[in-house]
Design a protein around this motif. Structure first.
Motif, PDB file in Angstrom:
ATOM      1  N   LEU A 170       0.851  -1.189   0.000  1.00 10.41           N
ATOM      2  CA  LEU A 170       0.000   0.000   0.000  1.00 10.41           C
ATOM      3  C   LEU A 170       0.885   1.237   0.000  1.00 10.41           C
ATOM      4  O   LEU A 170       1.794   1.360   0.816  1.00 10.41           O
ATOM      5  N   LEU A 171       0.613   2.162  -0.921  1.00 12.47           N
ATOM      6  CA  LEU A 171       1.438   3.361  -1.085  1.00 12.47           C
ATOM      7  C   LEU A 171       0.581   4.614  -1.017  1.00 12.47           C
ATOM      8  O   LEU A 171      -0.528   4.649  -1.563  1.00 12.47           O
ATOM      9  N   ASP A 172       1.101   5.625  -0.346  1.00 14.22           N
ATOM     10  CA  ASP A 172       0.458   6.941  -0.297  1.00 14.22           C
ATOM     11  C   ASP A 172       1.511   7.971  -0.689  1.00 14.22           C
ATOM     12  O   ASP A 172       2.128   8.596   0.175  1.00 14.22           O
ATOM     13  N   PRO A 173       1.770   8.152  -1.977  1.00 17.84           N
ATOM     14  CA  PRO A 173       2.850   9.035  -2.428  1.00 17.84           C
ATOM     15  C   PRO A 173       2.611  10.490  -2.035  1.00 17.84           C
ATOM     16  O   PRO A 173       1.462  10.928  -1.882  1.00 17.84           O
ATOM     17  N   PRO A 174       3.681  11.265  -1.872  1.00 17.84           N
ATOM     18  CA  PRO A 174       3.558  12.694  -1.522  1.00 17.84           C
ATOM     19  C   PRO A 174       3.258  13.541  -2.753  1.00 17.84           C
ATOM     20  O   PRO A 174       4.088  14.308  -3.226  1.00 17.84           O
ATOM     21  N   TRP A 175       2.055  13.397  -3.293  1.00 15.16           N
ATOM     22  CA  TRP A 175       1.688  14.101  -4.516  1.00 15.16           C
ATOM     23  C   TRP A 175       1.814  15.617  -4.348  1.00 15.16           C
ATOM     24  O   TRP A 175       1.477  16.154  -3.294  1.00 15.16           O
ATOM     25  N   GLY A 203       7.985  18.088  -5.276  1.00 12.80           N
ATOM     26  CA  GLY A 203       7.874  19.310  -6.061  1.00 12.80           C
ATOM     27  C   GLY A 203       7.198  19.124  -7.393  1.00 12.80           C
ATOM     28  O   GLY A 203       6.645  20.070  -7.961  1.00 12.80           O
ATOM     29  N   SER A 204       7.221  17.897  -7.926  1.00 11.58           N
ATOM     30  CA  SER A 204       6.626  17.647  -9.244  1.00 11.58           C
ATOM     31  C   SER A 204       6.224  16.184  -9.353  1.00 11.58           C
ATOM     32  O   SER A 204       6.647  15.335  -8.553  1.00 11.58           O
ATOM     33  N   LEU A 205       5.430  15.884 -10.388  1.00  8.85           N
ATOM     34  CA  LEU A 205       5.032  14.502 -10.624  1.00  8.85           C
ATOM     35  C   LEU A 205       6.223  13.653 -11.046  1.00  8.85           C
ATOM     36  O   LEU A 205       6.279  12.452 -10.755  1.00  8.85           O
ATOM     37  N   ASP A 206       7.172  14.264 -11.738  1.00 10.62           N
ATOM     38  CA  ASP A 206       8.384  13.532 -12.115  1.00 10.62           C
ATOM     39  C   ASP A 206       9.139  13.056 -10.879  1.00 10.62           C
ATOM     40  O   ASP A 206       9.692  11.952 -10.864  1.00 10.62           O
ATOM     41  N   ASP A 207       9.155  13.896  -9.834  1.00  9.61           N
ATOM     42  CA  ASP A 207       9.811  13.510  -8.591  1.00  9.61           C
ATOM     43  C   ASP A 207       9.127  12.305  -7.953  1.00  9.61           C
ATOM     44  O   ASP A 207       9.786  11.400  -7.426  1.00  9.61           O
ATOM     45  N   VAL A 208       7.786  12.291  -7.996  1.00  8.67           N
ATOM     46  CA  VAL A 208       7.047  11.163  -7.428  1.00  8.67           C
ATOM     47  C   VAL A 208       7.323   9.896  -8.228  1.00  8.67           C
ATOM     48  O   VAL A 208       7.536   8.810  -7.671  1.00  8.67           O
ATOM     49  N   TYR A 209       7.347  10.033  -9.544  1.00 12.97           N
ATOM     50  CA  TYR A 209       7.610   8.881 -10.404  1.00 12.97           C
ATOM     51  C   TYR A 209       9.000   8.305 -10.098  1.00 12.97           C
ATOM     52  O   TYR A 209       9.164   7.083  -9.953  1.00 12.97           O
ATOM     53  N   ASP A 210       9.990   9.170 -10.003  1.00 12.80           N
ATOM     54  CA  ASP A 210      11.350   8.717  -9.685  1.00 12.80           C
ATOM     55  C   ASP A 210      11.397   8.042  -8.311  1.00 12.80           C
ATOM     56  O   ASP A 210      12.076   7.024  -8.122  1.00 12.80           O
ATOM     57  N   LEU A 211      10.669   8.617  -7.354  1.00 15.81           N
ATOM     58  CA  LEU A 211      10.631   8.051  -6.002  1.00 15.81           C
ATOM     59  C   LEU A 211      10.092   6.629  -6.026  1.00 15.81           C
ATOM     60  O   LEU A 211      10.675   5.711  -5.419  1.00 15.81           O
ATOM     61  N   LEU A 212       8.997   6.402  -6.737  1.00 20.36           N
ATOM     62  CA  LEU A 212       8.380   5.079  -6.784  1.00 20.36           C
ATOM     63  C   LEU A 212       9.252   4.082  -7.542  1.00 20.36           C
ATOM     64  O   LEU A 212       9.382   2.916  -7.136  1.00 20.36           O
ATOM     65  N   MET A 213       9.857   4.536  -8.626  1.00 19.94           N
ATOM     66  CA  MET A 213      10.669   3.627  -9.427  1.00 19.94           C
ATOM     67  C   MET A 213      11.957   3.222  -8.710  1.00 19.94           C
ATOM     68  O   MET A 213      12.410   2.088  -8.818  1.00 19.94           O
ATOM     69  N   LYS A 214      12.564   4.141  -7.983  1.00 21.12           N
ATOM     70  CA  LYS A 214      13.850   3.862  -7.338  1.00 21.12           C
ATOM     71  C   LYS A 214      13.725   2.903  -6.156  1.00 21.12           C
ATOM     72  O   LYS A 214      14.731   2.360  -5.685  1.00 21.12           O
ATOM     73  N   ASP A 228       2.750   3.286 -19.913  1.00 25.09           N
ATOM     74  CA  ASP A 228       4.093   3.501 -19.379  1.00 25.09           C
ATOM     75  C   ASP A 228       4.072   4.130 -17.986  1.00 25.09           C
ATOM     76  O   ASP A 228       5.085   4.674 -17.525  1.00 25.09           O
ATOM     77  N   GLY A 229       2.919   4.063 -17.312  1.00 30.29           N
ATOM     78  CA  GLY A 229       2.808   4.580 -15.954  1.00 30.29           C
ATOM     79  C   GLY A 229       3.374   3.604 -14.941  1.00 30.29           C
ATOM     80  O   GLY A 229       3.989   2.585 -15.286  1.00 30.29           O
ATOM     81  N   VAL A 230       3.168   3.901 -13.666  1.00 29.57           N
ATOM     82  CA  VAL A 230       3.728   3.096 -12.585  1.00 29.57           C
ATOM     83  C   VAL A 230       3.250   1.650 -12.655  1.00 29.57           C
ATOM     84  O   VAL A 230       4.053   0.700 -12.597  1.00 29.57           O
ATOM     85  N   PHE A 231       1.931   1.438 -12.788  1.00 27.21           N
ATOM     86  CA  PHE A 231       1.397   0.076 -12.854  1.00 27.21           C
ATOM     87  C   PHE A 231       1.947  -0.657 -14.072  1.00 27.21           C
ATOM     88  O   PHE A 231       2.261  -1.850 -14.012  1.00 27.21           O
TER      89      PHE A 231
END
Length: 356
Positions: free
Chosen positions: A247-252, A272-283, A314-317
């Motif tokens: 279960l994830l609750d990203p800092p959108w 600060g941005s959606l790109d930051d959230v994407y990088d956070l989840l992928m890393k 090409d999203g997270v899922f």
């Protein structure tokens, strides 16, 4: 159907609709059925009336909103579902829409419900949860009227326990070299005090539920150490290395949060941005920790860009090889079961979603 003594205030026969007290559910998660948590989470005072609805007036403002949110057809589906759900609850549920709770006031103090009993289900029809100073307490709830509060730490009110205190210790046989990973092998909740090196202040207190583990650190920046700690625990306890549920609750990013919490330390961090959230989840490399039939839940907002980042091509899922099988909708209501904003509000929706 209500479940006495539970965060669930009402649930439909098919369990597809649940009326839940959120603060009480967080407290309940700190214990087990055999040893339930006896503490209460301090939270904000429950709303007695909806927020004042401010709707866009100009055509330009309306167009900007439409471009910044999910498709209107999807909102219509949500509105129809939620309107039907509210009607069905009101026809069968005649109890409270929230438990009594201690809450944080604007003056930085905590006020408590009048003569509160731990298993109490009753909420006054007026919705008044404040007690007068000097009001006597029930014998099983020795709470103070006012307590100092800080805005940057999770705090709980400790209740009287009927049984003697059981010693709580960090599990020694499975403790890895990394101090950021903690395991509680006790049948009771463990209270730990992280060090400043772990990103917490010396005053922070964290609670670890029975037979659980936690990693107190940045799982993206230190993903290798995070994965190593999980493997270490699996080796020592002969448990599986993969998760059945994540279960994830990203800092959108959220402009409202930035405006509301302008004082340092008074709010919570957001990306600060959606790109930051994407990088956070992928890393975090969570796909390497998923079992074959793993369920993944992600809280999302009503922004179209957020939905696309999680569920789009090409999203997270997509990157994790996860497909959408269900979507949960969280409708926020007042103390009397009224949505915090109109369901058809164009500016501020009273609901959020989660892809699963």
């Amino acid at each position: 159907m209500a479940i006495r003594g539970s965060p669930i205030l009402w649930q439909g026969e098919d369990s597809r609709v649940t009326l839940l007290d959120i603060p009480r559910s967080i407290s309940a998660a700190q214990g087990t059925a055999e040893r339930p948590c006896q503490d209460l989470l301090m939270s904000t005072e429950p709303l007695k009336a909806p927020y004042v609805a401010v709707e866009p007036k100009s055509e330009r403002a309306k167009q900007n909103l439409q471009q910044n949110t999910v498709d209107e057809n999807l909102h219509k589906i949500y509105r129809d579902i939620l309107s039907s759900v509210l009607e069905s609850i009101r026809q069968t549920h005649f109890g409270p829409w929230a438990h009594k709770r201690p809450f944080i006031t604007n003056q930085g103090t905590v006020r408590h419900s009048k003569k509160r009993k731990l298993d109490s289900q009753d909420v006054p029809a007026t919705g008044d949860t404040e007690s007068e100073k000097g009001e006597p307490r029930s014998a099983d709830t020795p709470l103070q009227d006012e307590l100092p509060v800080t805005n940057n730490s999770l705090q709980l009110i400790h209740q009287a326990h009927d049984e003697p205190h059981t010693p709580e210790e960090i599990c020694q046989i499975c403790a890895p070299e990394d101090p950021r990973f903690r395991t509680n092998c006790n049948p009771v909740t463990l209270t730990i005090h992280p060090t400043k090196q772990n990103g917490h202040s010396a005053q922070d207190t964290l609670r670890l539920p029975p037979y659980s583990s936690c990693y107190i650190g940045d799982c993206a920046k230190t993903s290798r150490a995070f994965h190593t700690a999980i493997r270490h625990q699996a080796n020592e306890h002969e448990t599986r290395r993969h998760f059945d549920f994540i279960l994830l609750d990203p800092p959108w990013p959220n402009r409202s949060v930035k405006r509301t919490y302008q004082t340092p330390g008074a709010g919570y961090d957001i990306s600060g941005s959606l790109d930051d959230v994407y990088d956070l989840l992928m890393k975090m490399d969570l796909d390497m920790l998923m079992a074959d039939e793993c369920l993944v839940g992600v809280w999302i907002t009503n922004k179209q860009a957020v939905r696309e980042l999680v569920l789009g091509k090409d999203g997270v899922f997509d990157q994790w090889g996860v497909e959408l099988v269900e979507e949960w909708i969280w409708l926020k209501t007042t103390l009397h079961g009224v949505p915090v904003t109109p369901i058809d509000s164009a500016w501020r929706k009273p609901y959020e979603g989660r892809g699963l």
